[in-house]
Structure formats: structure tokens, C-alpha cells
Design a protein around this motif. Structure first.
Motif, PDB file in Angstrom:
ATOM      1  N   GLU A  53       0.859  -1.193   0.000  1.00 24.70           N
ATOM      2  CA  GLU A  53       0.000   0.000   0.000  1.00 24.70           C
ATOM      3  C   GLU A  53       0.887   1.231   0.000  1.00 24.70           C
ATOM      4  O   GLU A  53       1.824   1.347   0.805  1.00 24.70           O
ATOM      5  CB  GLU A  53      -0.907   0.015   1.225  1.00 24.70           C
ATOM      6  CG  GLU A  53      -1.806   1.244   1.318  1.00 24.70           C
ATOM      7  CD  GLU A  53      -2.681   1.218   2.565  1.00 24.70           C
ATOM      8  OE1 GLU A  53      -3.233   2.274   2.930  1.00 24.70           O
ATOM      9  OE2 GLU A  53      -2.809   0.131   3.197  1.00 24.70           O
ATOM     10  N   ALA A  54       0.537   2.149  -0.892  1.00 25.44           N
ATOM     11  CA  ALA A  54       1.276   3.404  -0.992  1.00 25.44           C
ATOM     12  C   ALA A  54       0.308   4.555  -0.793  1.00 25.44           C
ATOM     13  O   ALA A  54      -0.685   4.676  -1.521  1.00 25.44           O
ATOM     14  CB  ALA A  54       1.963   3.519  -2.344  1.00 25.44           C
ATOM     15  N   PHE A  76      -0.949  -2.183  -4.602  1.00 27.38           N
ATOM     16  CA  PHE A  76      -0.211  -2.808  -5.700  1.00 27.38           C
ATOM     17  C   PHE A  76       0.581  -3.994  -5.174  1.00 27.38           C
ATOM     18  O   PHE A  76       0.695  -4.196  -3.963  1.00 27.38           O
ATOM     19  CB  PHE A  76       0.726  -1.793  -6.364  1.00 27.38           C
ATOM     20  CG  PHE A  76       1.819  -1.315  -5.456  1.00 27.38           C
ATOM     21  CD1 PHE A  76       3.079  -1.928  -5.444  1.00 27.38           C
ATOM     22  CD2 PHE A  76       1.610  -0.264  -4.567  1.00 27.38           C
ATOM     23  CE1 PHE A  76       4.080  -1.501  -4.593  1.00 27.38           C
ATOM     24  CE2 PHE A  76       2.615   0.168  -3.724  1.00 27.38           C
ATOM     25  CZ  PHE A  76       3.848  -0.443  -3.739  1.00 27.38           C
ATOM     26  N   LYS A  77       1.153  -4.757  -6.098  1.00 33.27           N
ATOM     27  CA  LYS A  77       2.011  -5.887  -5.767  1.00 33.27           C
ATOM     28  C   LYS A  77       2.885  -6.234  -6.988  1.00 33.27           C
ATOM     29  O   LYS A  77       2.607  -5.794  -8.097  1.00 33.27           O
ATOM     30  CB  LYS A  77       1.177  -7.095  -5.337  1.00 33.27           C
ATOM     31  CG  LYS A  77       0.339  -7.670  -6.442  1.00 33.27           C
ATOM     32  CD  LYS A  77      -0.513  -8.838  -5.973  1.00 33.27           C
ATOM     33  CE  LYS A  77       0.340 -10.034  -5.620  1.00 33.27           C
ATOM     34  NZ  LYS A  77       1.070 -10.601  -6.780  1.00 33.27           N
ATOM     35  N   VAL A  78       3.868  -7.080  -6.763  1.00 33.90           N
ATOM     36  CA  VAL A  78       4.690  -7.585  -7.861  1.00 33.90           C
ATOM     37  C   VAL A  78       3.869  -8.609  -8.612  1.00 33.90           C
ATOM     38  O   VAL A  78       3.180  -9.449  -8.018  1.00 33.90           O
ATOM     39  CB  VAL A  78       5.999  -8.192  -7.332  1.00 33.90           C
ATOM     40  CG1 VAL A  78       6.821  -8.800  -8.474  1.00 33.90           C
ATOM     41  CG2 VAL A  78       6.809  -7.144  -6.601  1.00 33.90           C
ATOM     42  N   GLY A  79       3.924  -8.555  -9.939  1.00 35.94           N
ATOM     43  CA  GLY A  79       3.162  -9.482 -10.742  1.00 35.94           C
ATOM     44  C   GLY A  79       3.571 -10.919 -10.514  1.00 35.94           C
ATOM     45  O   GLY A  79       4.710 -11.210 -10.122  1.00 35.94           O
ATOM     46  N   ASP A  80       2.656 -11.869 -10.779  1.00 33.40           N
ATOM     47  CA  ASP A  80       2.925 -13.288 -10.538  1.00 33.40           C
ATOM     48  C   ASP A  80       3.660 -13.957 -11.702  1.00 33.40           C
ATOM     49  O   ASP A  80       4.172 -15.070 -11.545  1.00 33.40           O
ATOM     50  CB  ASP A  80       1.602 -14.017 -10.264  1.00 33.40           C
ATOM     51  CG  ASP A  80       0.927 -13.549  -8.987  1.00 33.40           C
ATOM     52  OD1 ASP A  80       1.648 -13.119  -8.053  1.00 33.40           O
ATOM     53  OD2 ASP A  80      -0.337 -13.584  -8.914  1.00 33.40           O
ATOM     54  N   HIS A  98      11.715   0.158   0.180  1.00 33.17           N
ATOM     55  CA  HIS A  98      11.481   1.480  -0.407  1.00 33.17           C
ATOM     56  C   HIS A  98      10.556   1.414  -1.629  1.00 33.17           C
ATOM     57  O   HIS A  98      10.375   2.415  -2.323  1.00 33.17           O
ATOM     58  CB  HIS A  98      12.813   2.108  -0.836  1.00 33.17           C
ATOM     59  CG  HIS A  98      13.776   2.289   0.291  1.00 33.17           C
ATOM     60  ND1 HIS A  98      13.573   3.192   1.311  1.00 33.17           N
ATOM     61  CD2 HIS A  98      14.966   1.671   0.563  1.00 33.17           C
ATOM     62  CE1 HIS A  98      14.575   3.133   2.158  1.00 33.17           C
ATOM     63  NE2 HIS A  98      15.464   2.200   1.723  1.00 33.17           N
ATOM     64  N   MET A  99       9.963   0.274  -1.857  1.00 37.76           N
ATOM     65  CA  MET A  99       9.109   0.105  -3.024  1.00 37.76           C
ATOM     66  C   MET A  99       7.871   1.010  -2.929  1.00 37.76           C
ATOM     67  O   MET A  99       7.450   1.640  -3.913  1.00 37.76           O
ATOM     68  CB  MET A  99       8.690  -1.369  -3.170  1.00 37.76           C
ATOM     69  CG  MET A  99       7.942  -1.674  -4.457  1.00 37.76           C
ATOM     70  SD  MET A  99       7.453  -3.407  -4.559  1.00 37.76           S
ATOM     71  CE  MET A  99       9.034  -4.224  -4.563  1.00 37.76           C
ATOM     72  N   GLU A 100       7.233   1.168  -1.744  1.00 39.04           N
ATOM     73  CA  GLU A 100       6.033   1.981  -1.593  1.00 39.04           C
ATOM     74  C   GLU A 100       6.325   3.453  -1.906  1.00 39.04           C
ATOM     75  O   GLU A 100       5.544   4.134  -2.587  1.00 39.04           O
ATOM     76  CB  GLU A 100       5.477   1.860  -0.180  1.00 39.04           C
ATOM     77  CG  GLU A 100       4.880   0.519   0.154  1.00 39.04           C
ATOM     78  CD  GLU A 100       5.939  -0.462   0.670  1.00 39.04           C
ATOM     79  OE1 GLU A 100       7.131  -0.078   0.614  1.00 39.04           O
ATOM     80  OE2 GLU A 100       5.586  -1.578   1.068  1.00 39.04           O
ATOM     81  N   ARG A 105       5.593   8.028  -5.597  1.00 39.12           N
ATOM     82  CA  ARG A 105       6.059   9.176  -6.362  1.00 39.12           C
ATOM     83  C   ARG A 105       5.594   9.101  -7.819  1.00 39.12           C
ATOM     84  O   ARG A 105       5.204  10.107  -8.429  1.00 39.12           O
ATOM     85  CB  ARG A 105       7.568   9.251  -6.321  1.00 39.12           C
ATOM     86  CG  ARG A 105       8.124   9.645  -4.961  1.00 39.12           C
ATOM     87  CD  ARG A 105       9.634   9.584  -4.971  1.00 39.12           C
ATOM     88  NE  ARG A 105      10.181   9.916  -3.646  1.00 39.12           N
ATOM     89  CZ  ARG A 105      11.478   9.881  -3.366  1.00 39.12           C
ATOM     90  NH1 ARG A 105      12.353   9.518  -4.307  1.00 39.12           N
ATOM     91  NH2 ARG A 105      11.902  10.189  -2.163  1.00 39.12           N
ATOM     92  N   ILE A 106       5.652   7.891  -8.354  1.00 40.93           N
ATOM     93  CA  ILE A 106       5.179   7.733  -9.734  1.00 40.93           C
ATOM     94  C   ILE A 106       3.701   8.107  -9.842  1.00 40.93           C
ATOM     95  O   ILE A 106       3.268   8.848 -10.734  1.00 40.93           O
ATOM     96  CB  ILE A 106       5.451   6.302 -10.222  1.00 40.93           C
ATOM     97  CG1 ILE A 106       6.967   6.037 -10.276  1.00 40.93           C
ATOM     98  CG2 ILE A 106       4.821   6.073 -11.587  1.00 40.93           C
ATOM     99  CD1 ILE A 106       7.323   4.597 -10.570  1.00 40.93           C
ATOM    100  N   PHE A 107       2.858   7.575  -8.907  1.00 39.52           N
ATOM    101  CA  PHE A 107       1.432   7.893  -8.929  1.00 39.52           C
ATOM    102  C   PHE A 107       1.173   9.372  -8.674  1.00 39.52           C
ATOM    103  O   PHE A 107       0.233   9.968  -9.229  1.00 39.52           O
ATOM    104  CB  PHE A 107       0.693   7.038  -7.888  1.00 39.52           C
ATOM    105  CG  PHE A 107       0.399   5.652  -8.355  1.00 39.52           C
ATOM    106  CD1 PHE A 107      -0.433   5.432  -9.450  1.00 39.52           C
ATOM    107  CD2 PHE A 107       0.947   4.554  -7.722  1.00 39.52           C
ATOM    108  CE1 PHE A 107      -0.704   4.148  -9.871  1.00 39.52           C
ATOM    109  CE2 PHE A 107       0.668   3.269  -8.143  1.00 39.52           C
ATOM    110  CZ  PHE A 107      -0.158   3.050  -9.229  1.00 39.52           C
TER     111      PHE A 107
END
Length: 400
Positions: A53-54, A76-80, A98-100, A105-107
Motif C-alpha cells: 500500500e502506498a 499494488f504488488k509484484v506481478g505473478d 522502499h518500493m512503496e 512518487r510515480i502515482f
């Protein structure tokens, strides 16, 4: 086992150091099952596939130039698939924590871009459209990062200038007015219902009191009847006795009245009827006798009147002798009566008994008749005057 590694259900195990890979990558990806990892020769790393969650908080400027603070949440999540896992591993394997921040920032960049082309009214009314456009705008970038966006929601929009508040003021006032009206109606309905409930309660209490009073009265009445059963029975028996005595007295009175009717009244009525009949007969007889006497007196008076008329006519014609003879004839009964009265107290001696008396009477009668005949021839009358009776009452003492 020491060399057997098994990833968790939400993890992907990346094994590097192997020369043969089934995928077009420099490492082998293992998900859902275990694998041997040779020590020193191979190395295994774990990449989390869990949901992340971001939170995005960004100041944006709308098409109208109004500054808004938008708060959104991205899931979001990493694709399967292997490509998404490989892309995410190359970028985030060492910096998964640091993924969130990176995704937020992108969103945020895409959110500012989308909101800049919309008005405040569109942003407020079409939040889903904003979220969909942000997702679509960031899709290519997220795909390169190996990330799949499950949801993007705009939670809050803050307006420091008060534009949104002013925009909502008329609606808020209308809603408040409607709310007050609704509240007043609700209060009125509540008051009416309370009044109806109070009235129903009062009516119920009244009916209950009336029924309770009725039950109490019936109970008292039954108790009174039970208490008065004995006296009522005695009174009823006494009343029946009195009624029987009254009926007996009435029958006795009726019998006495019938006896009085038969023994006294009817004989009295018969006697009264007899007396009344006798009185009526005596009255009729007296009336007849009075009528006869009156008729006789009227006849005598008429005869005297006729005689007086005749005398008057004789005096008028100068027939003095006839008048004198008429006077003698009228007085003849009186003379005979006087002679009889004179002879009644005398003691006559008749030598020849009954024949001698008859001769004396015959001589007197003959003299009277001779006088009468002479008067008839002198007057020319055809009848005997009405005052001549031709009889004399003689009292004769017969001597032998």
C-alpha cells in the motif's frame, strides 16, 4: 534439509549461479515449490509478492487554477508472472522496503497531471474517472517495474481557498433547511403520536376503570343478592301469603257482593219497581179521575151556561111563567132533598107497611112528574132539564 529451500506462498525464490535456466533470465525463479541450492556455487534470494500500500498526499492545481490537496491510496504488488518477477527483482530486490515510496512518487506525478486538466466540480463528482486515468497513465511504467496496481482510490480533497465550501454552501443551506423542516415534521409527528398514545392510554385507563367498576359493581350486586337471599325468600313467601289472602278476601268480597246482589239489591229493585209501578198506576188513575171530574164539571158548566143562555133568551122575550117554572124545576131536587131531610127525623106511621111507603113515594114522584109535564107543554121542550135528577132521598121509618 540444509540445501533444500522452499519459498513462502507470497514469495518468489530467485536462484543465481546456475548455468541452465528455463527462463530467459540470468537467474532461476522458483514459486510454489522447493529447490536445491548448492552451497558456494549457487545463491538464493527471496522476493516478496505480498500486497503493498502506498499513500499519496499531493498538492495539485486544477484547470481553474485552484490549489487542492489530494489524498489517495494505491494498492499494488509484484506481478505473478516470470517477467514481472524478473523486472521487479532487478529493480527492488535490494530495496524492497522502499518500493512503496517509489511507486507513490510515480502515482503522484500522474495524479498532478490528470487533475491539472480537470475542474474542481469534475474532480469532486468523478473521482473514479480520476483514479482510472491515473492508473491508465501509469500502466506502462508499472509494467516495466513489474508491478500490478490492484486499486487506486482518492480518499480526500482539501481546499485551502474555501472554494469547495462555497460551492457546497447553497446545497448545504438547502439541505439544512430541509433537515430542519424534516426535523420539525418529525417532531410534530412525534408530538401527535405521543398525544395519540396518551389519548389511547387515557382511553384504555378509562375503559379499564369502567370495567373494573363494573366488575366491582357486579361483585357487590352478587354479594348483596347472596346476603339478601334469605330475607328476599321470606319477603317473597310473605308476599305470596299476602297475595293469597288478598285473593281470598277478594273472592269473599265478591261472594258477599253477589249475596248482597241476590238477597238485598234485586229484591229492593223489585220492590222499588213494584212501588214505582203502583205509584204510576195511582198517578194515572188520579189523572183519569181528575180528567173525568174536570170533564163532568165542564159538562155541568156547559149545561148551566146553556140554561143561562136559554133563561136570558126567555127573559128577553117576556116569558115570565116559563122562567118561574124553570126555577121550580131547578129547585125541585133541593126541595125534595129538604123534604127528605125533614122527613128523616120524623116518625111516620104507615099503616099499610111497605105498600104505604111506596104509595107516598109514588105520590111525590107523580107530583113532580106532573109539574115537569106541565113545564114541557108550556115551553114545548122535548127533554128533561139537565138539573132534574128525579130522585129524592127519603128516610122512612117503617112501622108495623
Amino acid at each position: 534439509m540444509l540445501f533444500w529451500h522452499v519459498p513462502a506462498p507470497n514469495e518468489a525464490m530467485l536462484i543465481s549461479g546456475s548455468k541452465r535456466q528455463a527462463q530467459d533470465t540470468q537467474f532461476r525463479i522458483v514459486t510454489g515449490h522447493g529447490s536445491f541450492v548448492l552451497p558456494v556455487k549457487q545463491k538464493a534470494r527471496m522476493l516478496s509478492l505480498a500486497l503493498r500500500e502506498a499513500e499519496i498526499v499531493e498538492d495539485c492545481v486544477t484547470q481553474q487554477g485552484i490549489r487542492l490537496r489530494v489524498r489517495a491510496v494505491s494498492v499494488f504488488k509484484v506481478g505473478d508472472d516470470a517477467v514481472s518477477i524478473a523486472n521487479a527483482a532487478r529493480r527492488f530486490l535490494a530495496e524492497q522496503e522502499h518500493m512503496e515510496e517509489l511507486v507513490g512518487r510515480i502515482f503522484a506525478g500522474h495524479l498532478r497531471s490528470i487533475i491539472g486538466g480537470l475542474t474542481v466540480e469534475q474532480i469532486i463528482r468523478e473521482r473514479d474517472r480520476v483514479a482510472q486515468e491515473v492508473k491508465q497513465g501509469s500502466h506502462s511504467e508499472m509494467e516495466k517495474l513489474g508491478i500490478v496496481v490492484d486499486a487506486l482510490q482518492i480518499q480526500e480533497i482539501d481546499d485551502a481557498t474555501g472554494y469547495i465550501d462555497n460551492l457546497a454552501a447553497p446545497h448545504a443551506a438547502a439541505v439544512a433547511s430541509q433537515a430542519r423542516i424534516a426535523q420539525a415534521k418529525a417532531d410534530q409527528e412525534a408530538a401527535e403520536r405521543e398525544q395519540q398514545a396518551a389519548a389511547l392510554k387515557a382511553e384504555y385507563e378509562r375503559d379499564t376503570s369502567i370495567k373494573r367498576a363494573g366488575f366491582h359493581a357486579e361483585t357487590e350486586q352478587v354479594n348483596a343478592r347472596a346476603a339478601q337471599a334469605g330475607p328476599l325468600a321470606e319477603a317473597r313467601a310473605s308476599q305470596e301469603t299476602i297475595e293469597e289472602r288478598t285473593a281470598l278476601a277478594r273472592r269473599q268480597a265478591l261472594l258477599a257482593a253477589q249475596r248482597l246482589e241476590a238477597e238485598v239489591r234485586r229484591p229492593a229493585d223489585a220492590e222499588a219497581y213494584r212501588q214505582r209501578t203502583l205509584a204510576e198506576a195511582a198517578r194515572d188513575r188520579a189523572k183519569f179521575e181528575a180528567d173525568g171530574g174536570a170533564y163532568k164539571e165542564r159538562a155541568i158548566a156547559q149545561a148551566q151556561a146553556d140554561a143561562n143562555t136559554a133563561r136570558a133568551a126567555s127573559l128577553k122575550d117576556g116569558n115570565q111563567e116559563l122562567i118561574a117554572a124553570n126555577r121550580i124545576v131547578e129547585n125541585l131536587p133541593a126541595l125534595a132533598e129538604a123534604a127528605a131531610r125533614g122527613m128523616s127525623g120524623a116518625n111516620l106511621t104507615v099503616l099499610n107497611g111497605t105498600d104505604g111507603v111506596n104509595d107516598v113515594a109514588a105520590g111525590l114522584v107523580g107530583q113532580g112528574m106532573a109539574i115537569l109535564d106541565s113545564l114541557k107543554h108550556g115551553t114545548g121542550a122535548a127533554g128533561t132539564p139537565p138539573n132534574v135528577n128525579g130522585k129524592a132521598a127519603l128516610r122512612v121509618t117503617e112501622s108495623t
